[in-house]
Design an enzyme around this catalytic site. Structure first.
Site, PDB file in Angstrom:
ATOM      1  N   GLY A   5       1.076  -1.140  -0.343  1.00 50.97           N
ATOM      2  CA  GLY A   5      -0.208  -0.153  -0.432  1.00 50.97           C
ATOM      3  C   GLY A   5       1.004   1.162   0.084  1.00 50.97           C
ATOM      4  O   GLY A   5       2.267   1.227   0.028  1.00 50.97           O
ATOM      5  N   THR A  34      -5.198   0.522   0.650  1.00 43.83           N
ATOM      6  CA  THR A  34      -5.026   2.223   0.037  1.00 43.83           C
ATOM      7  C   THR A  34      -5.463   2.225  -0.842  1.00 43.83           C
ATOM      8  O   THR A  34      -6.628   3.612  -1.599  1.00 43.83           O
ATOM      9  CB  THR A  34      -3.494   2.343  -0.499  1.00 43.83           C
ATOM     10  OG1 THR A  34      -2.653   2.127   0.753  1.00 43.83           O
ATOM     11  CG2 THR A  34      -2.981   3.632  -0.822  1.00 43.83           C
ATOM     12  N   ALA A  37      -9.405   4.074  -0.404  1.00 43.34           N
ATOM     13  CA  ALA A  37      -9.623   5.392   0.390  1.00 43.34           C
ATOM     14  C   ALA A  37     -10.206   6.014  -0.778  1.00 43.34           C
ATOM     15  O   ALA A  37      -9.899   6.373  -1.525  1.00 43.34           O
ATOM     16  CB  ALA A  37      -8.073   5.500   1.022  1.00 43.34           C
ATOM     17  N   GLN A  38     -10.882   6.473   0.320  1.00 43.99           N
ATOM     18  CA  GLN A  38     -12.059   7.238  -0.715  1.00 43.99           C
ATOM     19  C   GLN A  38     -11.798   8.998  -0.955  1.00 43.99           C
ATOM     20  O   GLN A  38     -11.037   9.967  -1.655  1.00 43.99           O
ATOM     21  CB  GLN A  38     -13.124   7.725  -0.436  1.00 43.99           C
ATOM     22  CG  GLN A  38     -13.989   6.186  -1.162  1.00 43.99           C
ATOM     23  CD  GLN A  38     -14.819   5.964  -0.766  1.00 43.99           C
ATOM     24  OE1 GLN A  38     -16.546   6.940  -0.164  1.00 43.99           O
ATOM     25  NE2 GLN A  38     -15.738   5.032  -1.076  1.00 43.99           N
ATOM     26  N   GLY A  40      -9.100  11.173   1.274  1.00 41.45           N
ATOM     27  CA  GLY A  40      -7.621  11.766   0.650  1.00 41.45           C
ATOM     28  C   GLY A  40      -6.955  12.260   1.995  1.00 41.45           C
ATOM     29  O   GLY A  40      -7.248  11.491   2.913  1.00 41.45           O
ATOM     30  N   GLU A 106     -13.498  17.037   5.795  1.00 38.68           N
ATOM     31  CA  GLU A 106     -14.320  16.157   6.259  1.00 38.68           C
ATOM     32  C   GLU A 106     -14.515  16.145   8.174  1.00 38.68           C
ATOM     33  O   GLU A 106     -13.989  17.129   8.676  1.00 38.68           O
ATOM     34  CB  GLU A 106     -13.227  14.938   6.768  1.00 38.68           C
ATOM     35  CG  GLU A 106     -13.522  14.485   4.954  1.00 38.68           C
ATOM     36  CD  GLU A 106     -12.436  13.343   4.403  1.00 38.68           C
ATOM     37  OE1 GLU A 106     -11.708  13.110   5.710  1.00 38.68           O
ATOM     38  OE2 GLU A 106     -12.145  13.014   3.492  1.00 38.68           O
ATOM     39  N   ASP A 206      -1.956  -9.419   9.672  1.00 35.14           N
ATOM     40  CA  ASP A 206      -1.083 -10.124  10.021  1.00 35.14           C
ATOM     41  C   ASP A 206      -0.018  -9.622  10.907  1.00 35.14           C
ATOM     42  O   ASP A 206       0.561 -10.519  10.933  1.00 35.14           O
ATOM     43  CB  ASP A 206      -0.577 -10.582   8.569  1.00 35.14           C
ATOM     44  CG  ASP A 206      -1.653 -11.394   7.274  1.00 35.14           C
ATOM     45  OD1 ASP A 206      -2.633 -11.695   8.265  1.00 35.14           O
ATOM     46  OD2 ASP A 206      -1.353 -10.543   6.298  1.00 35.14           O
ATOM     47  N   ARG A 273     -16.253  11.016  13.982  1.00 32.90           N
ATOM     48  CA  ARG A 273     -16.689  10.224  13.524  1.00 32.90           C
ATOM     49  C   ARG A 273     -17.088   8.855  14.081  1.00 32.90           C
ATOM     50  O   ARG A 273     -18.149   7.937  14.520  1.00 32.90           O
ATOM     51  CB  ARG A 273     -16.299   9.349  11.919  1.00 32.90           C
ATOM     52  CG  ARG A 273     -14.971   8.843  12.382  1.00 32.90           C
ATOM     53  CD  ARG A 273     -14.353   7.391  11.285  1.00 32.90           C
ATOM     54  NE  ARG A 273     -14.198   8.641  10.468  1.00 32.90           N
ATOM     55  CZ  ARG A 273     -12.966   8.256   8.620  1.00 32.90           C
ATOM     56  NH1 ARG A 273     -13.157   7.697   9.207  1.00 32.90           N
ATOM     57  NH2 ARG A 273     -12.959   9.387   8.094  1.00 32.90           N
ATOM     58  N   HIS A 334     -13.446   0.251  10.505  1.00 38.65           N
ATOM     59  CA  HIS A 334     -12.608   0.900   9.519  1.00 38.65           C
ATOM     60  C   HIS A 334     -11.222   0.690  10.011  1.00 38.65           C
ATOM     61  O   HIS A 334     -10.979   1.685   8.809  1.00 38.65           O
ATOM     62  CB  HIS A 334     -13.302   2.433   9.324  1.00 38.65           C
ATOM     63  CG  HIS A 334     -13.133   3.011   8.228  1.00 38.65           C
ATOM     64  ND1 HIS A 334     -12.807   2.662   7.122  1.00 38.65           N
ATOM     65  CD2 HIS A 334     -12.411   4.606   8.450  1.00 38.65           C
ATOM     66  CE1 HIS A 334     -12.294   4.061   6.126  1.00 38.65           C
ATOM     67  NE2 HIS A 334     -11.444   4.062   7.197  1.00 38.65           N
ATOM     68  N   SER A 374      -4.902   9.422   7.526  1.00 32.67           N
ATOM     69  CA  SER A 374      -3.903   8.183   7.923  1.00 32.67           C
ATOM     70  C   SER A 374      -2.933   7.745   5.917  1.00 32.67           C
ATOM     71  O   SER A 374      -1.717   6.989   6.651  1.00 32.67           O
ATOM     72  CB  SER A 374      -4.708   6.714   8.233  1.00 32.67           C
ATOM     73  OG  SER A 374      -6.308   7.179   6.955  1.00 32.67           O
TER      74      SER A 374
END
Ligand code: SIN
Length: 528
Positions: A5, A34, A37-38, A40, A106, A206, A273, A334, A374
């Site tokens: 990613g 990755t 991801a929507q 940004g 956001e 993992d 959130r 999430h 993130s």
């Protein structure tokens, strides 16, 4: 490098300036969270914004557990990392005259701060990174190979250096050892530990599980972020409806059309959130409804389709027109704020082992991650970690011990894997979800103890498969989340329990856990 990613590939590209890099990935190279991801990348570019304001918003959302120097470094270094992505060909959305980024908004951000590529930011970033890494002469990909465990220089010894990984080839089940001077975990999170998640199937924790078994220090695993709005549709397994939709004016409603978020927080749809997810959860429990609605029908359809082409397209595939009908949504697991303890250069407590991205816990997110921080962390930490690793004196390649299969036989009981997998995901969702209680956590603890025993037995008696490794990893992650959640006797950020609903000052420290000393509280606040 384990994982491909944003963190894995940014590290690989930087490290390949001075070293050969092998990128191991259990799917294909693009098969990463990755890419999904929507929203940004949060970074201070806009008018009225500043690094300090970004730091303030991150600290406020992190509910007292962020490490301020990490927050400051990520906020300060974001703009140059975003410029580096543009240099690789990522085309972020810009204002009409092209002069500025078209910044999105956001929850938890006091200003517009989200650099995005329409509503497919992750895809734009991942495609550019894959393109650059795939043609780099010093980077080699090994796809469809799953790391089973880290190789330790001195097995069973506390703090032993890591010298590579045991790897199973998907399909053939052939196990090999890969020796490495530096082993980097960039394996992402563990959303698949929960029944409902926005994450892709590869997100099975993992790296967290391997690091735990190797004896590394981990932190804050009780802080699992639930995204408030995943599409609730029988054909959509885990499709996220970006928080950016609410940033542009989408409203959450009960099924009768009434709004309710303002009853929980004056910021309404743009509250952080955790607040929004808890409010939705409470309303669903109160009304008995199995979803709520995300409504964009009052917004200009032309604008919605221009700003969110990817989401509109996916909705159309499910027979939904987001400009004309409210969308059914539910919260879903999430993001893991906790993970393998790593410093600002990605260094873990084990020599030779780095951790970057969602698998790591650096102190950036604290008890609750601010939206779109993130990808930012992945970029900044990967760059720093690779630069630091390159500056270290070269070491000889360690020896690669041969994998010992013991007396393992082929399994004729594959049903165990699917049965245990379903069970873990269901009870984690029901007992260790958005709202917790002592009794629910105790039930979960009893079940995971039993299942871990069963999985351990199965693991040692039967030949390794990637499915079995993932199940074993999910079970470790579940156990760690439950133990950390049981330990924290307060409610803070993403950890909310009805038996200890208040925030308590004496708990304003990280939860630490490792296989040697179990779960405990960090000695001081802002430090692991
Ligand atoms: C979203 O687009 O809502 C997700 C962004 C994030 O998780 O940071």
């Amino acid at each position: 490098m384990i994982g491909s990613g944003i963190s894995g590939l940014c590290y690989a590209l930087e490290a390949a300036r001075t070293a050969d890099v092998l990128v191991l990935t259990k799917g294909s190279r693009e098969d990463t969270a990755t890419r999904w991801a929507q929203g940004g990348i949060a970074s201070a570019f806009g008018p009225g914004d500043s690094v300090e304001a970004h730091v303030r918003d991150t600290l406020a959302t992190g509910a007292g557990l962020c490490h301020p120097e990490v927050v400051r470094a990520c906020a300060a270094e974001g703009p140059s990392r975003i410029a580096a992505l543009e240099g690789l060909g990522v085309r972020f959305s810009r204002t009409e005259d092209g002069a500025e980024f078209d910044l999105g908004r956001e929850g938890g951000h006091s200003v517009r701060r989200i650099v995005h590529a329409g509503d497919m930011t992750g895809r734009a970033v991942e495609d550019a990174l894959v393109r650059a890494a795939s043609t780099h002469p010093r980077i080699r990909f090994l796809e469809h190979q799953m790391a089973i465990d880290l190789v330790l220089e001195r097995r069973q010894e506390r703090g032993s250096p890591v010298t590579g990984a045991f790897v199973v080839e998907k399909g053939t089940g052939r196990v090999r050892t890969i020796a490495a001077r530096t082993t980097v975990l960039a394996t992402g999170g563990a959303g698949k530990a929960y029944l409902y998640t926005s994450n892709p199937d590869v997100a099975t924790g993992d790296g967290i599980a391997m690091a735990y078994r190797a004896g590394a220090l981990l932190a804050d695993l009780e802080f699992v972020q639930f995204h408030p709005t995943c599409l609730y549709h029988p054909a959509a397994k885990n499709f996220l409806l970006s928080e950016a939709l609410r940033g542009e004016g989408a409203v959450i409603r009960r099924l009768d059309g009434s709004t309710f978020l303002e009853e929980y927080d004056p910021r309404g749809a743009l509250a952080p959130r955790d607040v929004v997810a808890r409010a939705i959860d409470a309303e669903m429990k109160r009304t008995g409804d199995d979803h709520v609605l995300l409504d964009l029908t009052h917004l200009d359809p032309g604008f919605v389709l221009r700003r969110f082409p990817g989401i509109a397209e996916r909705c159309r595939e499910y027979g939904l027109d987001l400009t004309r009908q409210p969308l059914p949504v539910v919260p879903a697991a999430h993001y893991f704020c906790g993970g393998v303890v790593a410093d600002l250069d990605g260094r873990t407590t084990l020599p030779g082992l780095l951790a970057i991205g969602e698998v790591a816990c650096t102190g950036l997110h604290g008890a609750n991650r601010l939206a779109s921080n993130s990808l930012l962390e992945g970029l900044v930490l990967a760059h720093r970690a690779a630069a630091r690793a390159a500056a270290e004196p070269p070491r000889p390649l360690p020896e690669a011990p041969v994998w010992d299969p013991g007396g393992a036989e082929p399994s004729n009981e594959r049903v165990v894997v699917s049965q245990d997998w379903d069970e873990i995901r269901r009870f984690l969702w029901n007992y260790v979800g958005i709202v917790r209680s002592d009794r629910r956590l105790a039930r979960a603890a009893r079940r995971i103890a039993l299942l871990r025993e069963e999985i351990r037995e199965y693991y040692w008696n039967y030949q390794i498969t990637a499915d079995l490794c993932e199940l074993r990893n999910i079970a470790v992650v579940a156990d760690l989340v439950i133990r950390c959640a049981q330990f924290r006797k307060e409610s803070r950020g993403l950890h909310y329990t009805i038996d200890h609903p208040e925030v308590r000052d004496e708990w304003a420290r990280d939860t630490l856990v490792d296989r040697w000393d179990g779960v405990r509280l960090a000695a001081e606040s802002g430090r692991f």
